[in-house]
Design a protein around this motif. Sequence first.
Motif, short mmCIF file in Angstrom:
data_model
loop_
_atom_site.label_atom_id
_atom_site.label_comp_id
_atom_site.label_asym_id
_atom_site.label_seq_id
_atom_site.Cartn_x
_atom_site.Cartn_y
_atom_site.Cartn_z
N GLY A 96 0.73 -1.47 0.05
CA GLY A 96 0.17 0.28 -0.32
C GLY A 96 0.96 1.08 0.04
N GLY A 113 2.72 3.99 1.55
CA GLY A 113 3.06 4.02 2.89
C GLY A 113 3.70 5.26 2.57
N GLY A 127 7.23 7.45 6.10
CA GLY A 127 6.17 8.05 5.29
C GLY A 127 6.98 8.89 4.12
N ASP A 166 7.01 4.68 -11.05
CA ASP A 166 8.02 4.45 -9.98
C ASP A 166 9.81 4.20 -10.03
OD1 ASP A 166 6.40 4.52 -7.65
OD2 ASP A 166 6.40 2.88 -6.81
P1 AMP Z 1 8.92 1.19 -3.74
O1 AMP Z 1 9.78 -0.13 -3.74
O2 AMP Z 1 9.41 2.61 -3.79
O3 AMP Z 1 7.48 1.29 -4.98
O4 AMP Z 1 7.19 0.89 -2.10
C1 AMP Z 1 7.55 0.00 -1.66
C2 AMP Z 1 6.69 0.00 -0.48
O5 AMP Z 1 7.47 0.88 0.26
C3 AMP Z 1 5.12 1.07 -0.72
O6 AMP Z 1 4.60 0.37 -0.20
C4 AMP Z 1 5.58 2.12 -0.07
O7 AMP Z 1 4.36 3.25 0.12
C5 AMP Z 1 6.68 1.34 0.91
N1 AMP Z 1 7.51 2.92 1.38
C6 AMP Z 1 8.42 3.27 0.45
N2 AMP Z 1 9.50 4.19 1.69
C7 AMP Z 1 8.90 4.71 2.69
C8 AMP Z 1 8.78 5.23 3.96
N3 AMP Z 1 9.49 6.11 3.40
N4 AMP Z 1 7.37 5.56 4.38
C9 AMP Z 1 6.21 4.48 4.23
N5 AMP Z 1 6.45 3.96 2.90
C10 AMP Z 1 7.56 3.89 1.89
#
Ligand code: AMP
Length: 488
Positions: free
Chosen positions: A92, A94, A128, A264
Amino acid sequence: MSIAPDTAVALDHRFARELPELAVRWQAESAPDPRLLVLNEPLAAEMGLDAEWLRTPDGLGFLVGTSLPDDAQPVAQGYAGHQFGGWVPRLGDGRALLLGELVDSGGQLRDIHLKGSGRTPFARGGDGLAAVGPMLREYVVSEAMHALGIPTTRSLSVVATGRKVHRETTLDGAVLARVAKSHLRVGSFQYVAASGDLDVLRRLADHAIARHYPAVADADNPYLALLEAVISAQARLVAQWMLVGFIHGVINTDNMTISGETIDYGPCAFMDAFDPTTVFSSIDSWGRYAYGNQPTVAGWNLARFAEALLPLIADDQDEGIKLATASMQDFPRQYTAAWTAGMRDKLGLRAAVSDATVAELAEDLLELLRGDRVDYTSFFRLLVRAARGETGPALAVFSDRPGADAWLQRWRTLAPDAEAMDRVNPVYIPRNHLVEEALAAATAGDLEPLRQLLAAVTSPYSERPGFERYAEPAPEEFTGCFQTFCGT
Ligand code: AMP
Ligand code: MG
């Protein structure tokens, strides 16, 4: 200043309305000192947003999610995903929020989405937040991809928040506003399929069909047709990545869209020297998402999508598997067809040349490029010169001169069209060393190198004086140690 009537943003909330099970109402975190770093004025215009208003305090509040129209319903979206092959049932948004949708100037519904807007219930251990550098990186690379004609989410703005972000060092925080045909992912379907709720799964599939593949609704089996439409879109997309030397870096199923847009831009990078084993991501130690593996992992992800759709494809599971498997088997053929068509264009070959000849010539050329670790992008521009008769510079990059000479002769016999090659072989791509240089300067407060880089890569095919260094390969000492990072 309040939102004047002509600048009011009329957000729709179709996703939140039709799929409340996947939408968690949430608010952005405050931004103590918002400062606009970059605004995409043409995209703002396309979205019916007034660029002048976006620069005002209210506009900035919109772009970081802290000052929204009264009826706005920002949501964090739920999804699951396979990350590097491992199943994660709850990922989800985050650190992201879907503000809602807007109808663009072409009549298409598009998401306005924020990244780096604070913790949500999906944040798990994360803070976040996002730092200025990675958000500007997504801005540059996504806009370059768009200029290269590759389907992608777009970047509307990057606003520094005035909040600090703690990584290995303390960095300035930022929020990226991005625009997408939707943020539905393979992982969205996996999330719902895993819950076993067929009603939500059907609603999700219907929502995807209505937004992205409306013609599919009339098919005998609309959900099988949805699978086939996504297979086709992804086959074309990944072929386009391969043709420009783009390495996504983290093609987890939560980072594969249903629309067929690239999404992404974390650890992505463009390959310099041609080598299918190229990996830049610091966490991809097994090379799962190496350049040459991208078509295979895309196929693997699509198989996960097919699995999620199975209960909709047929009541009988064996029948569903049979139908989905038959559709999946067409992915390699479609990928190869799209890649061969792209190579035909890159090599300037006319329609009369057979696909088999194009594919064989292209494979042989790539083998030569691999042998000498030749810079992929600039080589095709040398080839344009060769098409005009100046073969010396293209030959000079190879150690196997007789082999290269034989290849050039085979190709030139087919009368390649240099003008057509000019139009499809980019001069300027966001080369890693230039991106890093621009981000370092921007992080230190100087946005000029970023503006220059954007000027180069958003007009990639027209060679211009003053931009020579943007066309040149990276220095060897840079290429050897370049690494990218995820989730930063
Ligand atoms: P990504 O690899 O960037 O597509 O992220 C994978 C997951 O990690 C997703 O659910 C993002 O929302 C979560 N995520 C990545 N960085 C953060 C962060 N700094 N804080 C909270 N959630 C994160
Ligand atoms: Mg993601």
